[in-house]
Design an enzyme around this catalytic site. Structure first.
Site, PDB file in Angstrom:
ATOM      1  CB  SER A 144      -1.702   0.636   4.531  1.00  0.00           C
ATOM      2  OG  SER A 144      -2.173   1.594   5.467  1.00  0.00           O
ATOM      3  CE1 TYR A 157      -3.288   3.911   0.447  1.00  0.00           C
ATOM      4  CE2 TYR A 157      -3.932   3.554   2.730  1.00  0.00           C
ATOM      5  CZ  TYR A 157      -2.941   3.677   1.762  1.00  0.00           C
ATOM      6  OH  TYR A 157      -1.615   3.554   2.114  1.00  0.00           O
TER       7      TYR A 157
END
Length: 271
Positions: A144, A157
């Site tokens: 990501s 995350y």
């Protein structure tokens, strides 16, 4: 074309029942890949298989929880029994998270660690021995842009996605002699079911993420095509738009400036 005269290349995709995984499976099928759909969503997985088969390729669903030790080894055995080979592994399965370092619970850190990072590690460990038998093997790890931006409020995350990026860079070197290409995909927000996978998420953060997704200039189909291009062109790191490409350069060349911009962003979010 990825279709041989004698056989179709086999692509294994974790998290392929929905979102980016499904978009990639359908795009790869159009290029002649046979697809192993690995996911915990049985009904959606079988629906994905039916859609993939409309492209006149072979596909099969395999239940796989990447967060469980042994799940990827079992998947490897099932894929080899069904297809007899594997040429591309896409470690796509993942879940979202929200919370600062202090606010995030140990359970949430463990969930992120087991699914988003160890799921990728386990996939690589299980399939690399089989990939070495392929004439043109590749591993694609879906990280990501969070791995680069490291924005506040999504601590666990950020950390695990940065781990996926670091793992990919390590694999790129370790597997170079074996001829296994490695790509790492670092998209920013685009429309997926990421928010639905978040647990105990603040509504304000959730709404902001949904707005960013809605405003995205690209879709899951676009990212899927970028992944296929990265395999064909042997591209390592994929940043999906000009904005994140420039932000990546800023983060490396002018880290203090990049930091100040992040601080301004988080202040605007909570005003």
């Amino acid at each position: 074309m990825n279709k041989s005269k004698d056989y179709n290349r086999v692509m294994v995709i974790t998290g392929a029942a929905s979102g980016l995984g499904k978009a990639l499976a359908l795009a790869a099928a159009q290029q002649g890949y046979d697809i192993a759909v690995a996911d915990v969503q049985e009904q959606a997985g079988n629906q994905a298989v039916a859609a993939i088969k409309q492209h006149q390729v072979e596909a099969a669903y395999f239940h796989c929880d990447v967060g469980q030790a042994g799940g990827l080894l079992q998947l490897k055995d099932q894929v080899m029994a069904h297809f007899g080979r594997v040429d591309v592994l896409v470690n796509n399965a993942g879940v979202g998270s929200q919370g600062t370092v202090c606010d995030s619970t140990e359970e949430e850190w463990a969930r992120q660690w087991q699914i988003n990072l160890m799921g990728v590690v386990r996939g690589c460990q299980a399939f690399i021995p089989q990939l070495k038998k392929s004439a043109d093997p590749a591993i694609v790890n879906v990280a990501s842009f969070a791995a680069v931006a490291l924005a506040p409020g999504v601590a666990s995350y950020n950390v695990v996605k940065a781990g996926v990026l670091a793992l990919s860079e390590t694999l790129r070197c370790e597997l170079a002699e074996a001829g296994i290409h490695v790509s790492v995909i670092c998209p920013a927000f685009f429309k997926t079911n990421l928010v639905e996978s978040m647990q105990n998420t603040d509504d304000k953060i959730k709404n902001q993420i949904n707005r960013w997704m809605t405003k995205s200039k690209y879709t899951a189909d676009d990212v899927a095509n970028m992944i296929l291009a990265s395999i064909d062109n042997k591209q390592f790191m994929v940043l999906c738009d000009s904005t994140t490409q420039w932000q990546y350069r800023l983060s490396r060349w002018f880290p203090n400036y990049f930091f100040k911009q992040k601080v301004k962003m988080i202040k605007r979010m909570f005003q």
